[in-house]
Each structure stands twice: as C-alpha cells, then as structure tokens.
Design a protein around this motif. Structure first.
Motif, PDB file in Angstrom:
ATOM      1  N   TYR A 106     -14.750   1.370  -0.220  1.00 34.37           N
ATOM      2  CA  TYR A 106     -13.694   0.571   0.389  1.00 34.37           C
ATOM      3  C   TYR A 106     -12.619   0.217  -0.635  1.00 34.37           C
ATOM      4  CZ  TYR A 106     -14.952  -0.470   5.230  1.00 34.37           C
ATOM      5  OH  TYR A 106     -15.151  -0.389   6.580  1.00 34.37           O
ATOM      6  N   ASN A 107     -13.029  -0.164  -1.822  1.00 34.29           N
ATOM      7  CA  ASN A 107     -12.052  -0.537  -2.846  1.00 34.29           C
ATOM      8  C   ASN A 107     -11.271   0.663  -3.360  1.00 34.29           C
ATOM      9  OD1 ASN A 107     -12.296  -3.411  -3.019  1.00 34.29           O
ATOM     10  ND2 ASN A 107     -14.328  -3.112  -3.898  1.00 34.29           N
ATOM     11  N   TYR A 108     -11.886   1.817  -3.358  1.00 35.18           N
ATOM     12  CA  TYR A 108     -11.169   3.033  -3.740  1.00 35.18           C
ATOM     13  C   TYR A 108     -10.074   3.343  -2.711  1.00 35.18           C
ATOM     14  CZ  TYR A 108     -10.302   7.801  -5.344  1.00 35.18           C
ATOM     15  OH  TYR A 108      -9.706   8.938  -5.825  1.00 35.18           O
ATOM     16  N   SER A 109     -10.411   3.207  -1.433  1.00 39.17           N
ATOM     17  CA  SER A 109      -9.404   3.400  -0.383  1.00 39.17           C
ATOM     18  C   SER A 109      -8.262   2.405  -0.543  1.00 39.17           C
ATOM     19  CB  SER A 109     -10.038   3.242   1.002  1.00 39.17           C
ATOM     20  OG  SER A 109     -10.977   4.256   1.252  1.00 39.17           O
ATOM     21  N   TYR A 110      -8.604   1.162  -0.857  1.00 39.61           N
ATOM     22  CA  TYR A 110      -7.578   0.136  -1.075  1.00 39.61           C
ATOM     23  C   TYR A 110      -6.629   0.533  -2.192  1.00 39.61           C
ATOM     24  CZ  TYR A 110      -5.659  -4.053  -3.317  1.00 39.61           C
ATOM     25  OH  TYR A 110      -4.822  -4.954  -3.934  1.00 39.61           O
ATOM     26  N   GLU A 111      -7.161   1.031  -3.308  1.00 39.52           N
ATOM     27  CA  GLU A 111      -6.310   1.438  -4.429  1.00 39.52           C
ATOM     28  C   GLU A 111      -5.394   2.593  -4.044  1.00 39.52           C
ATOM     29  OE1 GLU A 111      -5.777  -0.048  -7.134  1.00 39.52           O
ATOM     30  OE2 GLU A 111      -7.368  -1.550  -7.042  1.00 39.52           O
ATOM     31  N   CYS A 112      -5.908   3.512  -3.232  1.00 39.40           N
ATOM     32  CA  CYS A 112      -5.077   4.642  -2.791  1.00 39.40           C
ATOM     33  C   CYS A 112      -3.953   4.191  -1.857  1.00 39.40           C
ATOM     34  CB  CYS A 112      -5.944   5.684  -2.071  1.00 39.40           C
ATOM     35  SG  CYS A 112      -7.112   6.573  -3.129  1.00 39.40           S
ATOM     36  N   LEU A 113      -4.212   3.174  -1.053  1.00 43.72           N
ATOM     37  CA  LEU A 113      -3.257   2.744  -0.027  1.00 43.72           C
ATOM     38  C   LEU A 113      -2.338   1.613  -0.483  1.00 43.72           C
ATOM     39  CD1 LEU A 113      -5.749   2.679   2.982  1.00 43.72           C
ATOM     40  CD2 LEU A 113      -3.730   4.136   2.841  1.00 43.72           C
ATOM     41  N   LYS A 114      -2.721   0.901  -1.522  1.00 43.38           N
ATOM     42  CA  LYS A 114      -2.070  -0.360  -1.890  1.00 43.38           C
ATOM     43  C   LYS A 114      -0.554  -0.244  -2.037  1.00 43.38           C
ATOM     44  CE  LYS A 114      -2.849  -1.802  -6.064  1.00 43.38           C
ATOM     45  NZ  LYS A 114      -3.509  -2.423  -7.238  1.00 43.38           N
ATOM     46  N   LYS A 115      -0.083   0.683  -2.820  1.00 43.54           N
ATOM     47  CA  LYS A 115       1.352   0.786  -3.098  1.00 43.54           C
ATOM     48  C   LYS A 115       2.150   1.023  -1.817  1.00 43.54           C
ATOM     49  CE  LYS A 115       2.511   2.806  -6.900  1.00 43.54           C
ATOM     50  NZ  LYS A 115       2.799   3.815  -7.947  1.00 43.54           N
ATOM     51  N   THR A 116       1.648   1.909  -0.971  1.00 44.42           N
ATOM     52  CA  THR A 116       2.334   2.207   0.284  1.00 44.42           C
ATOM     53  C   THR A 116       2.326   1.002   1.221  1.00 44.42           C
ATOM     54  OG1 THR A 116       1.740   4.541   0.116  1.00 44.42           O
ATOM     55  CG2 THR A 116       2.375   3.737   2.286  1.00 44.42           C
ATOM     56  N   LEU A 117       1.198   0.326   1.300  1.00 45.61           N
ATOM     57  CA  LEU A 117       1.096  -0.850   2.168  1.00 45.61           C
ATOM     58  C   LEU A 117       2.051  -1.953   1.720  1.00 45.61           C
ATOM     59  CD1 LEU A 117      -2.782  -1.044   2.678  1.00 45.61           C
ATOM     60  CD2 LEU A 117      -1.080  -0.381   4.379  1.00 45.61           C
ATOM     61  N   VAL A 118       2.141  -2.185   0.419  1.00 46.66           N
ATOM     62  CA  VAL A 118       3.049  -3.210  -0.108  1.00 46.66           C
ATOM     63  C   VAL A 118       4.490  -2.877   0.260  1.00 46.66           C
ATOM     64  CG1 VAL A 118       4.022  -4.185  -2.217  1.00 46.66           C
ATOM     65  CG2 VAL A 118       1.538  -3.931  -1.989  1.00 46.66           C
ATOM     66  N   LYS A 119       4.858  -1.625   0.094  1.00 44.46           N
ATOM     67  CA  LYS A 119       6.245  -1.205   0.339  1.00 44.46           C
ATOM     68  C   LYS A 119       6.615  -1.285   1.818  1.00 44.46           C
ATOM     69  CE  LYS A 119       9.348   2.774  -0.128  1.00 44.46           C
ATOM     70  NZ  LYS A 119       9.471   4.186  -0.573  1.00 44.46           N
ATOM     71  N   GLU A 120       5.738  -0.787   2.692  1.00 43.46           N
ATOM     72  CA  GLU A 120       6.087  -0.666   4.110  1.00 43.46           C
ATOM     73  C   GLU A 120       5.837  -1.937   4.914  1.00 43.46           C
ATOM     74  OE1 GLU A 120       7.687   1.733   5.433  1.00 43.46           O
ATOM     75  OE2 GLU A 120       7.636   3.083   3.697  1.00 43.46           O
ATOM     76  N   CYS A 121       4.938  -2.801   4.454  1.00 35.54           N
ATOM     77  CA  CYS A 121       4.536  -3.953   5.256  1.00 35.54           C
ATOM     78  C   CYS A 121       5.226  -5.251   4.871  1.00 35.54           C
ATOM     79  CB  CYS A 121       3.020  -4.144   5.188  1.00 35.54           C
ATOM     80  SG  CYS A 121       2.085  -2.738   5.842  1.00 35.54           S
ATOM     81  N   ILE A 122       5.980  -5.249   3.781  1.00 33.37           N
ATOM     82  CA  ILE A 122       6.597  -6.484   3.307  1.00 33.37           C
ATOM     83  C   ILE A 122       7.523  -7.097   4.351  1.00 33.37           C
ATOM     84  CG2 ILE A 122       8.488  -5.252   2.137  1.00 33.37           C
ATOM     85  CD1 ILE A 122       8.418  -7.472   0.021  1.00 33.37           C
ATOM     86  N   ASN A 123       8.223  -6.260   5.116  1.00 34.01           N
ATOM     87  CA  ASN A 123       9.142  -6.783   6.129  1.00 34.01           C
ATOM     88  C   ASN A 123       8.683  -6.464   7.546  1.00 34.01           C
ATOM     89  OD1 ASN A 123       9.563  -4.047   5.988  1.00 34.01           O
ATOM     90  ND2 ASN A 123      11.802  -4.156   6.172  1.00 34.01           N
ATOM     91  N   ALA A 124       7.392  -6.131   7.711  1.00 35.71           N
ATOM     92  CA  ALA A 124       6.862  -5.832   9.049  1.00 35.71           C
ATOM     93  C   ALA A 124       6.577  -7.127   9.800  1.00 35.71           C
ATOM     94  CB  ALA A 124       5.591  -5.002   8.939  1.00 35.71           C
ATOM     95  N   ASP A 125       6.845  -7.128  11.090  1.00 31.10           N
ATOM     96  CA  ASP A 125       6.494  -8.273  11.924  1.00 31.10           C
ATOM     97  C   ASP A 125       5.013  -8.233  12.289  1.00 31.10           C
ATOM     98  OD1 ASP A 125       9.223  -9.579  12.613  1.00 31.10           O
ATOM     99  OD2 ASP A 125       9.543  -7.438  12.933  1.00 31.10           O
ATOM    100  N   ILE A 126       4.525  -7.020  12.554  1.00 29.82           N
ATOM    101  CA  ILE A 126       3.119  -6.845  12.937  1.00 29.82           C
ATOM    102  C   ILE A 126       2.539  -5.659  12.175  1.00 29.82           C
ATOM    103  CG2 ILE A 126       1.516  -6.303  14.821  1.00 29.82           C
ATOM    104  CD1 ILE A 126       3.511  -7.573  16.757  1.00 29.82           C
ATOM    105  N   VAL A 127       1.355  -5.830  11.621  1.00 33.65           N
ATOM    106  CA  VAL A 127       0.605  -4.725  11.033  1.00 33.65           C
ATOM    107  C   VAL A 127      -0.619  -4.504  11.922  1.00 33.65           C
ATOM    108  CG1 VAL A 127      -0.665  -3.862   9.032  1.00 33.65           C
ATOM    109  CG2 VAL A 127       1.410  -5.233   8.712  1.00 33.65           C
ATOM    110  N   TYR A 128      -0.800  -3.276  12.362  1.00 36.25           N
ATOM    111  CA  TYR A 128      -1.770  -2.929  13.397  1.00 36.25           C
ATOM    112  C   TYR A 128      -2.685  -1.830  12.877  1.00 36.25           C
ATOM    113  CZ  TYR A 128      -3.075  -0.681  17.937  1.00 36.25           C
ATOM    114  OH  TYR A 128      -3.724  -0.104  18.999  1.00 36.25           O
ATOM    115  N   SER A 129      -3.922  -2.186  12.556  1.00 36.49           N
ATOM    116  CA  SER A 129      -4.901  -1.192  12.126  1.00 36.49           C
ATOM    117  C   SER A 129      -5.623  -0.641  13.347  1.00 36.49           C
ATOM    118  CB  SER A 129      -5.917  -1.809  11.154  1.00 36.49           C
ATOM    119  OG  SER A 129      -6.884  -0.854  10.770  1.00 36.49           O
TER     120      SER A 129
END
Length: 416
Positions: A106-129
C-alpha cells in the motif's frame, strides 16, 4: 466544479473497472465542469473517452528502489502499527510477514501516486476513488499530509467490502478518517460492512448505497426462441467466479442442445479451458467458446446480434454484477446463487432463477433444463420482467441520479 476520479484500469486496456466506469463517465461529464481521471492502468488507450475528460496515466512502477525505500520507512510508523492491529483483528490467523507485505504494498502505491495526486487534487472539489483499496489510501494520506479540504468519497464493491474475500486490505481506519462517504453498490455489501468492519472505523464517515447502472439503449432487440439454448457467462476466470460449476452443470445435460459462450480472462484460464475440454469435449449436444477479454461494446454487440436465452453467474461472492445488468438490459434472465447483492437484482419468481448460496452444478443443470422446456410465451414474460427491473433500478437514469448525488455531497459538506 471539478471531480478527480481514481481508477485502477480505465481508460486503458480491457476488463477491470473499464466495464463499470465506461457506463458512468459520460454522466460525470454532464454533471461536472471538469473531470480528471488518474489511472494506474496499462495497455491501449480507449477510443471512446469523452473529449472533455483529462486522463493522467500514473502506473505503479515495478521495483523502483527509491519508492521502495520510502515505502519501507512508512511501513514502520505509527499508522503502520495501527494497520497491523487492524489486520490482526480482522484476520487473527494472518501472519506478521503477510501483514507487513500488504502494508508495504500500500505504501509503495502511495509513493508512486503521491506526486500526481498532489498536483491534480489540490484544486479539486471532489476526489472519487472507484475502489476502497490502495488508491483510496494513497489519497487519504495526501489529504491528511497536505490538509486539503475537498470532499473525498469512495465506491465499495466486492473484494474491498467483504472480509470473506480475504483481500487483506490494510489502513481501513486511516482511510475512513479522511473519507466523507463510502458508497456501496449493494445493500448487502453495506450491511456486511456495517456488521464486520465499520465498528473499527471512523464513525464520521457516512455509508450509503447507490446501485451501478448500464448506459445502454436496447429497446428494439426482439427475442426469437430456437431449438438451441444460448447461454452466456461473463467474468474474470479466477477462483471466486467458480466457472467449474457451469462446466459440470452442462456435463449433466444430455437431451438439450446448448451453446455456451464465456467472456473474460484470468489467471485460471488454462485450467478452466482444460477442464471444459475434459468434461464437454465429447458431448455432441454442447458447444462452447471462450472469447477472452473483449471491449464492452463488443459484448453489447454480441447481445444485440444474438438471441441469448440465459445469463449464468456461479460466483461464490458478488457485489451486484454489472454483467447481469447488461444482460437484463436485453431482457436476458439470469441464473445465480444467492450470494452478495445478487438477491437485489435477481429475486426469482418470473424474473430469474435465484438458487441457494450453496447451489451445486446439478442445481444449475436443473434450472437450465427447466428454462429449456418453457414455452416461448413463458420465456417472453420472464424477459419482459427482467427488462422492467433494469429500467427501474439499473438504467442510464440511475447513473445520472448517482452523479447528481455525488455533486450534492459537496453541498452538504459545505453547509455544515
């Protein structure tokens, strides 16, 4: 309003959540001003993506040394200790190293996704997994670390819902602390989650149910009976789907001509194909074919161009299968076991065949035989009933209503 959708596969390749999100994505674009899909999928990009959707590919990179080092570091912190305790509570016989492996994963997946999530979600109204699994955890960690105030929701289907599926998902409590709402695809799934898992989670996270749907219009398809019973199964070829049952069921039938077609692939494909050849290869009344993974539109075209009599689902565990919804949209009745949310779509009587949760191959053979000896009038009545259920609960309107409800969650949160 901007929504960011976290997907496993869509819009790459075939199978996986492609088969679900393809029905939902158009309604999302009609409900939100901006739709961004962050996908960990591999393969060829789909050609039917709405033009207004922004796709960000973020694969889970294999054996990245730096990410692995950081994941190991995160896997010994306070949250990891809590995750160990959770897994031990849910699965008392699960060994330490298996728990540790899941936490590192799980933490490995987080490290792979972290940079993209920070960039794309900073101004998102809703994040939907789309799944209550590693992607939801990855954004939960980002949200907590960055202090983002957007609304965070997640679907929950089968493996990410039922403890009996033994998916060994860590960080459930941590993820729930950042979620505003978990949305289940079946009432049965929600009830199971409330009974088995929710007592350990953050009670500020709401639970709700919204069925999946199928965005298809098949009003003009006309059924014509024949002397061959055409059966379709559609699923991954994995252990929980129990395709051995349909093969054994067909092996018991000798006096009815049957054509069975399976759509889907998986890690047990060779074993199941060999078993089918062993059981059905010499039976002159049975034809069968394995189509493998196909695009959703190809499956719909098959239904549109062929008179399919029955859809069969033999799974040990289910949410509510979209594959049954697709069959129902064409008026194709289903034979299922009473597991998961199957009862919510296939409630028996003149609609489908809902067998006991422990139904055997002989039980399936009996149901198929019963259908085969029905008159065309009886078959048409049954088909009209299942199409009625589809229109009431699982049609494009259900998808549109669901997307509107997602938008409404943000209004509720801001009104607090």
């Amino acid at each position: 309003m901007k929504i960011v959708l976290l997907s496993a596969n869509y819009p790459y390749g075939q199978g996986g959540d492609n088969n679900f999100i393809v029905n939902e994505i158009q309604a999302l674009t009609e409900t939100f001003d901006q739709v961004v899909v962050i996908s960990t999928g591999e393969g060829e990009l789909r050609k039917d993506i709405p033009k207004t959707v922004k796709v960000v590919k973020c694969p889970i990179i294999s054996k990245h040394i730096f990410y692995m080092f950081k994941a190991l570091f995160l896997s010994i912190d306070r949250q990891a200790y809590r995750a160990h305790k959770e897994l031990k509570h849910f699965y008392p016989n699960l060994g330490f190293f298996t728990r540790f492996k899941q936490i590192v994963k799980y933490n490995y997946s987080y490290e792979c996704l972290k940079k993209t999530l920070v960039k794309e979600c900073i101004n998102a109204d809703i994040v939907y997994s789309y799944w209550l699994s590693s992607r939801a955890y990855a954004y939960a960690r980002v949200k907590k670390n960055k202090g983002y105030n957007n609304v965070f929701i997640s679907r929950s289907h089968g493996f990410d819902c039922y403890l009996s599926r033994n998916a060994y998902l860590p960080y459930r409590r941590f993820t729930s602390e950042q979620l505003n709402e978990i949305i289940f695809i079946s009432k049965n799934g929600k009830e199971s989650f409330e009974r088995e898992t929710y007592p350990m989670l953050d009670k500020n996270c709401r639970l709700s149910v919204h069925y999946l749907g199928v965005n298809k219009n098949v009003e003009n398809q006309i059924y014509k009976s024949s002397n061959i019973i055409n059966i379709v199964t559609c699923s991954s070829i994995i252990e929980v789907k129990r395709l051995d049952i349909i093969i054994n069921a067909l092996s018991f039938i000798n006096d009815i001509k049957i054509c069975w077609v399976h759509f889907g692939d998986g890690n047990m494909a060779k074993k199941i194909k060999d078993f089918a050849f062993e059981k059905l290869g010499d039976k002159h009344n049975i034809e069968y074919q394995f189509k493998g993974n196909v695009d959703n539109e190809d499956l719909i075209e098959y239904y549109r161009n062929n008179n399919v009599d029955l859809f069969v689902n033999t799974s040990d565990s289910e949410g509510i299968p979209v594959s049954i919804m697709e069959a129902y949209s064409f008026g194709i009745p289903a034979i299922t076991r009473d597991v998961g949310g199957n009862r919510e779509i296939n409630c028996g009587n003149n609609k489908g065949y809902l067998l006991d949760k422990n139904a055997t191959a002989k039980d399936f053979a009996k149901a198929i035989t019963e259908y085969a000896y029905q008159s065309e009038e009886e078959r048409v009545i049954r088909r009209n009933e299942v199409k009625k259920i589809f229109k009431e609960k699982f049609s494009a309107k259900a998808i549109k209503d669901y997307c509107e409800s997602i938008r409404g969650i943000r209004s509720k949160e801001h009104a607090k």
